[in-house]
Design a protein around this motif. Structure first.
Motif, PDB file in Angstrom:
ATOM      1  N   TRP A 366       0.823  -1.216   0.000  1.00  0.00           N
ATOM      2  CA  TRP A 366       0.000   0.000   0.000  1.00  0.00           C
ATOM      3  C   TRP A 366       0.849   1.256   0.000  1.00  0.00           C
ATOM      4  O   TRP A 366       0.349   2.362  -0.192  1.00  0.00           O
ATOM      5  CB  TRP A 366      -0.967   0.004   1.186  1.00  0.00           C
ATOM      6  CG  TRP A 366      -2.073  -0.999   1.007  1.00  0.00           C
ATOM      7  CD1 TRP A 366      -2.323  -2.068   1.789  1.00  0.00           C
ATOM      8  CD2 TRP A 366      -3.060  -1.024  -0.028  1.00  0.00           C
ATOM      9  NE1 TRP A 366      -3.398  -2.786   1.302  1.00  0.00           N
ATOM     10  CE2 TRP A 366      -3.875  -2.158   0.182  1.00  0.00           C
ATOM     11  CE3 TRP A 366      -3.334  -0.215  -1.146  1.00  0.00           C
ATOM     12  CZ2 TRP A 366      -4.936  -2.503  -0.639  1.00  0.00           C
ATOM     13  CZ3 TRP A 366      -4.399  -0.564  -1.969  1.00  0.00           C
ATOM     14  CH2 TRP A 366      -5.179  -1.688  -1.718  1.00  0.00           C
ATOM     15  N   SER A 400     -11.152  -8.373   1.436  1.00  0.00           N
ATOM     16  CA  SER A 400     -11.842  -7.174   1.955  1.00  0.00           C
ATOM     17  C   SER A 400     -10.989  -6.432   2.979  1.00  0.00           C
ATOM     18  O   SER A 400     -11.439  -6.100   4.066  1.00  0.00           O
ATOM     19  CB  SER A 400     -13.181  -7.548   2.594  1.00  0.00           C
ATOM     20  OG  SER A 400     -13.993  -8.184   1.676  1.00  0.00           O
ATOM     21  N   GLN A 401      -9.728  -6.251   2.611  1.00  0.00           N
ATOM     22  CA  GLN A 401      -8.807  -5.594   3.548  1.00  0.00           C
ATOM     23  C   GLN A 401      -8.193  -4.348   2.924  1.00  0.00           C
ATOM     24  O   GLN A 401      -6.972  -4.182   2.929  1.00  0.00           O
ATOM     25  CB  GLN A 401      -7.699  -6.556   3.972  1.00  0.00           C
ATOM     26  CG  GLN A 401      -8.179  -7.662   4.886  1.00  0.00           C
ATOM     27  CD  GLN A 401      -7.080  -8.660   5.187  1.00  0.00           C
ATOM     28  OE1 GLN A 401      -5.923  -8.463   4.866  1.00  0.00           O
ATOM     29  NE2 GLN A 401      -7.461  -9.768   5.794  1.00  0.00           N
ATOM     30  N   PRO A 403      -7.272  -0.376   2.801  1.00  0.00           N
ATOM     31  CA  PRO A 403      -7.047   0.632   3.837  1.00  0.00           C
ATOM     32  C   PRO A 403      -8.276   1.525   3.987  1.00  0.00           C
ATOM     33  O   PRO A 403      -9.049   1.689   3.028  1.00  0.00           O
ATOM     34  CB  PRO A 403      -5.855   1.441   3.308  1.00  0.00           C
ATOM     35  CG  PRO A 403      -5.293   0.667   2.192  1.00  0.00           C
ATOM     36  CD  PRO A 403      -6.338  -0.256   1.689  1.00  0.00           C
ATOM     37  N   GLU A 404      -8.418   2.121   5.168  1.00  0.00           N
ATOM     38  CA  GLU A 404      -9.602   2.925   5.467  1.00  0.00           C
ATOM     39  C   GLU A 404      -9.827   4.024   4.423  1.00  0.00           C
ATOM     40  O   GLU A 404     -10.956   4.274   4.002  1.00  0.00           O
ATOM     41  CB  GLU A 404      -9.440   3.530   6.875  1.00  0.00           C
ATOM     42  CG  GLU A 404     -10.702   4.139   7.463  1.00  0.00           C
ATOM     43  CD  GLU A 404     -11.929   3.236   7.306  1.00  0.00           C
ATOM     44  OE1 GLU A 404     -12.972   3.784   6.940  1.00  0.00           O
ATOM     45  OE2 GLU A 404     -11.856   2.007   7.514  1.00  0.00           O
ATOM     46  N   THR A 405      -8.748   4.678   3.997  1.00  0.00           N
ATOM     47  CA  THR A 405      -8.884   5.776   3.027  1.00  0.00           C
ATOM     48  C   THR A 405      -9.515   5.268   1.723  1.00  0.00           C
ATOM     49  O   THR A 405     -10.306   5.973   1.100  1.00  0.00           O
ATOM     50  CB  THR A 405      -7.507   6.378   2.705  1.00  0.00           C
ATOM     51  OG1 THR A 405      -6.589   5.323   2.511  1.00  0.00           O
ATOM     52  CG2 THR A 405      -7.030   7.310   3.795  1.00  0.00           C
ATOM     53  N   ASN A 407     -11.551   2.680   1.506  1.00  0.00           N
ATOM     54  CA  ASN A 407     -12.943   2.327   1.771  1.00  0.00           C
ATOM     55  C   ASN A 407     -13.846   3.545   1.615  1.00  0.00           C
ATOM     56  O   ASN A 407     -14.954   3.447   1.087  1.00  0.00           O
ATOM     57  CB  ASN A 407     -13.077   1.738   3.183  1.00  0.00           C
ATOM     58  CG  ASN A 407     -12.610   0.295   3.217  1.00  0.00           C
ATOM     59  OD1 ASN A 407     -12.699  -0.411   2.220  1.00  0.00           O
ATOM     60  ND2 ASN A 407     -12.086  -0.138   4.350  1.00  0.00           N
ATOM     61  N   VAL A 408     -13.369   4.707   2.052  1.00  0.00           N
ATOM     62  CA  VAL A 408     -14.133   5.942   1.882  1.00  0.00           C
ATOM     63  C   VAL A 408     -14.352   6.193   0.386  1.00  0.00           C
ATOM     64  O   VAL A 408     -15.456   6.514  -0.067  1.00  0.00           O
ATOM     65  CB  VAL A 408     -13.386   7.140   2.536  1.00  0.00           C
ATOM     66  CG1 VAL A 408     -14.067   8.454   2.206  1.00  0.00           C
ATOM     67  CG2 VAL A 408     -13.299   6.936   4.043  1.00  0.00           C
TER      68      VAL A 408
END
Ligand code: SF4
Ligand code: SF4
Length: 435
Positions: A366, A400-401, A403-405, A407-408
């Motif tokens: 990432w 489904s992993q 990073p949070e950014t 996912n937004v």
């Protein structure tokens, strides 16, 4: 006669062992998925000639480029003399080619001697750059233990092989001058003639012993070197040719869409799903080397560990935990693990380990900006980004992993049809500001 038999048996044994390891390598590469490689073969040949033969991507570093050229051309020129050594070993003759080549033989020995000197200097330059000058890209965290030892083993082996040939020629010319049979007068030795005075006080018997020892040392060194290569980063001396031939002809940075995803999107939009390659398949992205294409795997075995990719990687330069060279080395290490099992059991069965997780961490992949600087820097057209992207695809779509950014971003794309958290009905509002 005994020496001919011993030599021939050693030659056959070393040849068979090398052939076995190349077959095992081929079998290991074949665990990868098929690769889609569009483009005409003439463009591929041109690419291979430019990159692998003319080494155009090495030109930006003149010292390393010149030294590499010398070793590369020297390898070809000196191998003519090695071919003669093999002929002599099998037939029991001495300088077997000389009567057939006439004056050309003098030119051949002259060229071989000049390149022996150049290769000696070039290997010394590489050793100096690695161990004394300590060029930064050879001393990053992944370059500890075996990788630098491997590089030094090869360079010192080259020096020993060069010295063996020069001492062999030096003793030979002294024996020629003394008229000792079968050392008839032939050849031009402008470099080893400077070594000859060191041996000048030796008796004929001692000189023959020096010449024979150097002869055996050289040929045994070559046979050992041949069987060392499949375990070394020096596989690139063979693999850089197919690797540059099969390297992508597409512009750097072009990301291949997943056929399975394309098929789903087309279906959702009401377009027909025509070709078989677009039919859904259970595999999305890559978790292990078996999910990568055979071309990705060939890339890993071709990597020279030069570190040019890591030296230009913005993520690495800014201290992120990513080195494109390590991505390739990890891929190769995982392949080597599988290769050992193929060697032991004849087949590969999942062992519960995988490239993603056991070798490469999500943090590393990432960190990549997908800038493709590494791809542009690689002298043998390796593409670490292709592997990074496939591992990411697996993390996002299978595990489904993301990073949070991300996912937004995904939620925004799904809800608004754009990466921004703005409603799509407001999309044309900017036009109002023009009126
Ligand atoms: S594409 Fe990724 S790995 Fe390659 S140089 Fe850019 S950030 Fe580094
Ligand atoms: S991927 Fe290319 S540039 Fe990077 S270390 Fe390997 S050979 Fe060198």
């Amino acid at each position: 006669m005994l020496s001919q038999v011993v030599f021939t048996l050693l030659l056959i044994g070393a040849g068979l062992l090398f052939f076995y390891h190349i077959r095992l390598l081929r079998k290991t590469l074949s665990i990868g998925r098929p690769a889609d490689l569009p483009g005409p073969s003439w463009k591929r040949w041109a690419q291979m000639i430019r990159v692998a033969i003319l080494q155009e991507r090495m030109m930006d570093k003149p010292v390393a480029s010149a030294a590499h050229w010398v070793i590369y051309v020297g390898f070809i020129v000196i191998n003519v003399e090695v071919a003669e050594i093999i002929l002599d070993g099998i037939t029991g003759g001495h300088r077997t080619l000389a009567p057939y080549l006439g004056r050309l033989y003098d030119g051949m020995t002259l060229a071989a001697e000049v390149f022996l000197a150049f290769v000696f200097i070039a290997a010394g330059v590489f050793l100096w750059r690695r161990n004394i000058l300590r060029v930064a890209r050879f001393h990053t965290p992944e370059m500890r233990g075996w990788p630098p030892l491997d590089a030094n083993i090869i360079l010192w082996t080259e020096i020993v092989l060069v010295l063996a040939l020069l001492f062999m020629n030096a003793a030979d010319q002294l024996l020629q001058e003394r008229g000792v049979s079968p050392y008839f007068r032939v050849g031009t030795f402008p470099v080893s003639r400077w070594i000859a005075p060191l041996l000048g006080d030796l008796s004929d018997t001692s000189l023959i012993a020096v010449e024979r020892t150097a002869w055996w040392l050289h040929i045994l060194g070559i046979l050992a070197f041949l069987n060392y290569i499949p375990f070394s980063k020096h596989l690139h001396i063979f693999l850089s040719f197919p690797n540059t031939y099969y390297a992508s002809l597409e512009p750097a940075g072009k990301v291949d869409s997943l056929p399975q995803v394309t098929a789903v999107v087309k279906e959702a939009l009401g377009f027909p799903v025509e070709s078989q390659s677009e039919s859904p398949s259970p595999l999305l992205g890559a978790k292990d080397v078996t999910d990568l294409t055979w071309k990705n795997l060939l890339d890993a075995y071709t990597c020279t560990e030069c570190g040019r990719c890591t030296a230009v990687c913005p993520a690495n330069i800014t201290g992120r935990k990513l080195s494109p060279r390590k991505i390739m080395m990890d891929t190769r290490d995982r392949l080597e693990e599988i290769k050992k099992k193929l060697h032991k059991n004849g087949r590969w069965e999942p062992d519960g380990k995988s490239l993603l997780g056991d070798y490469i961490t999500p943090e590393e992949i990432w960190a990549c900006t997908t800038c493709n600087a590494c791809v542009r820097a690689c002298p043998v057209l390796i593409n670490p980004v292709s592997i990074i992207l496939q591992l990411r695809q697996h993390l996002v779509m299978e595990a489904s992993q993301a990073p949070e950014t991300l996912n937004v971003l995904f939620v925004n794309l799904e809800n608004n049809g754009s990466p921004w958290a703005l409603p799509s009905v407001d999309r044309a509002k900017w036009i109002d500001s023009l009126s």
